[in-house]
Design an enzyme around this catalytic site. Structure first.
Site, PDB file in Angstrom:
ATOM      1  N   GLN A 166       0.824  -1.200   0.000  1.00  0.00           N
ATOM      2  CA  GLN A 166       0.000   0.000   0.000  1.00  0.00           C
ATOM      3  C   GLN A 166       0.861   1.254   0.000  1.00  0.00           C
ATOM      4  O   GLN A 166       0.541   2.245  -0.660  1.00  0.00           O
ATOM      5  CB  GLN A 166      -0.937   0.007   1.210  1.00  0.00           C
ATOM      6  CG  GLN A 166      -1.930   1.161   1.217  1.00  0.00           C
ATOM      7  CD  GLN A 166      -2.912   1.071   0.065  1.00  0.00           C
ATOM      8  OE1 GLN A 166      -3.274  -0.021  -0.377  1.00  0.00           O
ATOM      9  NE2 GLN A 166      -3.380   2.208  -0.424  1.00  0.00           N
ATOM     10  N   ALA A 187      -5.626   4.837  -0.347  1.00  0.00           N
ATOM     11  CA  ALA A 187      -5.528   5.046   1.094  1.00  0.00           C
ATOM     12  C   ALA A 187      -4.087   5.181   1.535  1.00  0.00           C
ATOM     13  O   ALA A 187      -3.177   4.555   0.985  1.00  0.00           O
ATOM     14  CB  ALA A 187      -6.173   3.873   1.835  1.00  0.00           C
ATOM     15  N   SER A 192      -5.921   1.324   4.659  1.00  0.00           N
ATOM     16  CA  SER A 192      -6.572   0.709   3.505  1.00  0.00           C
ATOM     17  C   SER A 192      -7.398  -0.504   3.920  1.00  0.00           C
ATOM     18  O   SER A 192      -6.920  -1.368   4.667  1.00  0.00           O
ATOM     19  CB  SER A 192      -5.528   0.264   2.479  1.00  0.00           C
ATOM     20  OG  SER A 192      -6.121  -0.519   1.462  1.00  0.00           O
ATOM     21  N   HIS A 194      -8.031  -2.888   2.068  1.00  0.00           N
ATOM     22  CA  HIS A 194      -7.418  -4.072   1.473  1.00  0.00           C
ATOM     23  C   HIS A 194      -6.483  -4.780   2.456  1.00  0.00           C
ATOM     24  O   HIS A 194      -6.314  -5.997   2.387  1.00  0.00           O
ATOM     25  CB  HIS A 194      -6.661  -3.682   0.203  1.00  0.00           C
ATOM     26  CG  HIS A 194      -7.558  -3.394  -0.957  1.00  0.00           C
ATOM     27  ND1 HIS A 194      -8.062  -4.381  -1.782  1.00  0.00           N
ATOM     28  CD2 HIS A 194      -8.059  -2.244  -1.431  1.00  0.00           C
ATOM     29  CE1 HIS A 194      -8.819  -3.840  -2.719  1.00  0.00           C
ATOM     30  NE2 HIS A 194      -8.846  -2.535  -2.518  1.00  0.00           N
ATOM     31  N   ASP A 201     -11.597  -5.968  -5.148  1.00  0.00           N
ATOM     32  CA  ASP A 201     -12.023  -5.228  -6.328  1.00  0.00           C
ATOM     33  C   ASP A 201     -12.441  -6.242  -7.388  1.00  0.00           C
ATOM     34  O   ASP A 201     -11.721  -7.216  -7.637  1.00  0.00           O
ATOM     35  CB  ASP A 201     -10.890  -4.355  -6.862  1.00  0.00           C
ATOM     36  CG  ASP A 201     -10.494  -3.248  -5.891  1.00  0.00           C
ATOM     37  OD1 ASP A 201     -11.352  -2.855  -5.084  1.00  0.00           O
ATOM     38  OD2 ASP A 201      -9.345  -2.788  -5.965  1.00  0.00           O
ATOM     39  N   GLU A 250     -16.734   4.006  -5.999  1.00  0.00           N
ATOM     40  CA  GLU A 250     -16.008   2.850  -6.520  1.00  0.00           C
ATOM     41  C   GLU A 250     -16.971   1.667  -6.638  1.00  0.00           C
ATOM     42  O   GLU A 250     -17.090   0.861  -5.703  1.00  0.00           O
ATOM     43  CB  GLU A 250     -14.826   2.491  -5.622  1.00  0.00           C
ATOM     44  CG  GLU A 250     -13.725   3.535  -5.604  1.00  0.00           C
ATOM     45  CD  GLU A 250     -12.468   3.071  -4.877  1.00  0.00           C
ATOM     46  OE1 GLU A 250     -12.463   1.928  -4.365  1.00  0.00           O
ATOM     47  OE2 GLU A 250     -11.500   3.841  -4.826  1.00  0.00           O
ATOM     48  N   HIS A 253     -15.499  -1.927  -5.788  1.00  0.00           N
ATOM     49  CA  HIS A 253     -14.876  -2.267  -4.511  1.00  0.00           C
ATOM     50  C   HIS A 253     -15.886  -2.927  -3.573  1.00  0.00           C
ATOM     51  O   HIS A 253     -16.765  -2.274  -3.014  1.00  0.00           O
ATOM     52  CB  HIS A 253     -14.318  -0.988  -3.869  1.00  0.00           C
ATOM     53  CG  HIS A 253     -13.601  -1.218  -2.564  1.00  0.00           C
ATOM     54  ND1 HIS A 253     -12.226  -1.211  -2.454  1.00  0.00           N
ATOM     55  CD2 HIS A 253     -14.065  -1.449  -1.318  1.00  0.00           C
ATOM     56  CE1 HIS A 253     -11.882  -1.416  -1.189  1.00  0.00           C
ATOM     57  NE2 HIS A 253     -12.997  -1.564  -0.479  1.00  0.00           N
TER      58      HIS A 253
END
Length: 282
Positions: A166, A187, A192, A194, A201, A250, A253
Site C-alpha cells: 500500500q 488510502a 486501507s 485491502h 475489487d 467505486e 470495490h
C-alpha cells in the site's frame, strides 16, 4: 489520468512482485491488465483460474457461526484508541471493522487466515492480491457462482494488500497523478481496507471498465450492486456518500461484512460508517 501518462519509469518502479493491485482507475500496470490476458476456457489446473470451478460451488450463501450470532454494534468511539499519536482500531479482526482515513489498522496487522478463493482472475501471477480472509473468500466463491448461474462472468482483481504494498502504491499515485487524485482513490498506508483481507475489487471480462466508474453501467456492475449483499458484501464507497466515506465512488470495490449487516446497509442505502454511527453502547 490515462495509461499513456504513466511512463517507463513507473513500469520499472512497480514490479509484479511488489505491487498487488490498485484502487484508482486507469492504472492497468498495477491491477494486472497490462501484459495479461483473461484465463482461457480450456482446462487449467491452476487454482483460481478454472472457469468451471464456480459450477461446483453452491450459489446459496453459507453463513458462518459468527454471522449467525447477534451482531454486536459498538459505537465508533468504542472501537478506537490512540497509539503513538495515531487513531487505531481496537477490533481489526472483526468482519465489521471500520478502517478509513480517520481510523488506522495496528501498524503490524496481518490477517492470519488469508487464503486464495477459487474464482476467476484476469491474470495468472501468484501474488498477494489474489487472497482474502477465509470467510470472505468462501463468500466470494458463492457470489461468483451465483453470477455465473445468471449468465454473468466476474473477475477478482485485487484483494489483500500488505502495508508495504500500500505504501508503494500510494506513493506512486502521488508522484504520477497528484495528491488530490491519490487522496480520492487510494488510502494512506495502514488505512486501507485491502489490508484487512476483507475487500476485493471486482470486474467483468472487459478491461476497459476495470477499476473505472463506468463499470457501474455494465451488466456485471449492475448485477453486482443488486446481488452482492445476500453474499455478505457491500459496495463500500457508494455514489453520493463521498463526504462520509472519504473516497470517490467505486462500484468495483466490494467489502465483506457478513450477510446480516450487508443486507441492512444495502436496503437502507447507507454506508458502514452510518450503520455504526447511531449505535448504542453494548
Amino acid at each position: 489520468m490515462k495509461k499513456n501518462r504513466m511512463g517507463m519509469a513507473l513500469a520499472a518502479l512497480l514490479s509484479a512482485a511488489l505491487i498487488g493491485g490498485c484502487e484508482a482507475p486507469s492504472l492497468g500496470i498495477l491491477d494486472g491488465k497490462e501484459g495479461q490476458t483473461p484465463p482461457s476456457t480450456a482446462a487449467d489446473p491452476t487454482p483460481g483460474n478454472d472457469p468451471s470451478a464456480s459450477e461446483t460451488t453452491s450459489a446459496t450463501p453459507q453463513e458462518s457461526d459468527d454471522e449467525k450470532k447477534p451482531v454486536n454494534r459498538p459505537t465508533l468511539e468504542e472501537t478506537i484508541q490512540t497509539v503513538d499519536g495515531v487513531p487505531t482500531v481496537t477490533n481489526p479482526d472483526e468482519y465489521h471493522v471500520i478502517v478509513n482515513k480517520q481510523r488506522s489498522l495496528p501498524a503490524d496487522y496481518i490477517p492470519d487466515d488469508l487464503v486464495e478463493p477459487n474464482v476467476l482472475f484476469p491474470y495468472a501471477d501468484k501474488v498477494e492480491k489474489r487472497k482474502l480472509r477465509e470467510a470472505p473468500a468462501k463468500a466470494l466463491e458463492s457470489l461468483f457462482a451465483h453470477a455465473k448461474q445468471d449468465g454473468i462472468e466476474l473477475y477478482a482483481v485485487s484483494g489483500y494488500r500488505s502495508y508495504r504494498t500500500q505504501k508503494s502504491l500510494y506513493d506512486t499515485y502521488v508522484k504520477t497523478q497528484g495528491e488530490a487524485h491519490a487522496a480520492a482513490f487510494s488510502a494512506v498506508p495502514g488505512k486501507s481496507e485491502h489490508q484487512t483481507g476483507l475487500a476485493m475489487d471486482v470486474s467483468g471480462a472487459d478491461s476497459v471498465t476495470r477499476l473505472e466508474q463506468s463499470f457501474a453501467d455494465t451488466p456485471e456492475g449492475q448485477w453486482l450492486e443488486k446481488n452482492c449483499a445476500q453474499h455478505g458484501f457491500i459496495i463500500r464507497y457508494p455514489k453520493g456518500k463521498e463526504d462520509i466515506t472519504g473516497y470517490a465512488y467505486e462500484p468495483w470495490h466490494l467489502r465483506y461484512v457478513g450477510q446480516e449487516i450487508a443486507e441492512e446497509i444495502t436496503s437502507k442505502g447507507i454506508t458502514l460508517e452510518e450503520y455504526f454511527s447511531n449505535s448504542s453502547p453494548s
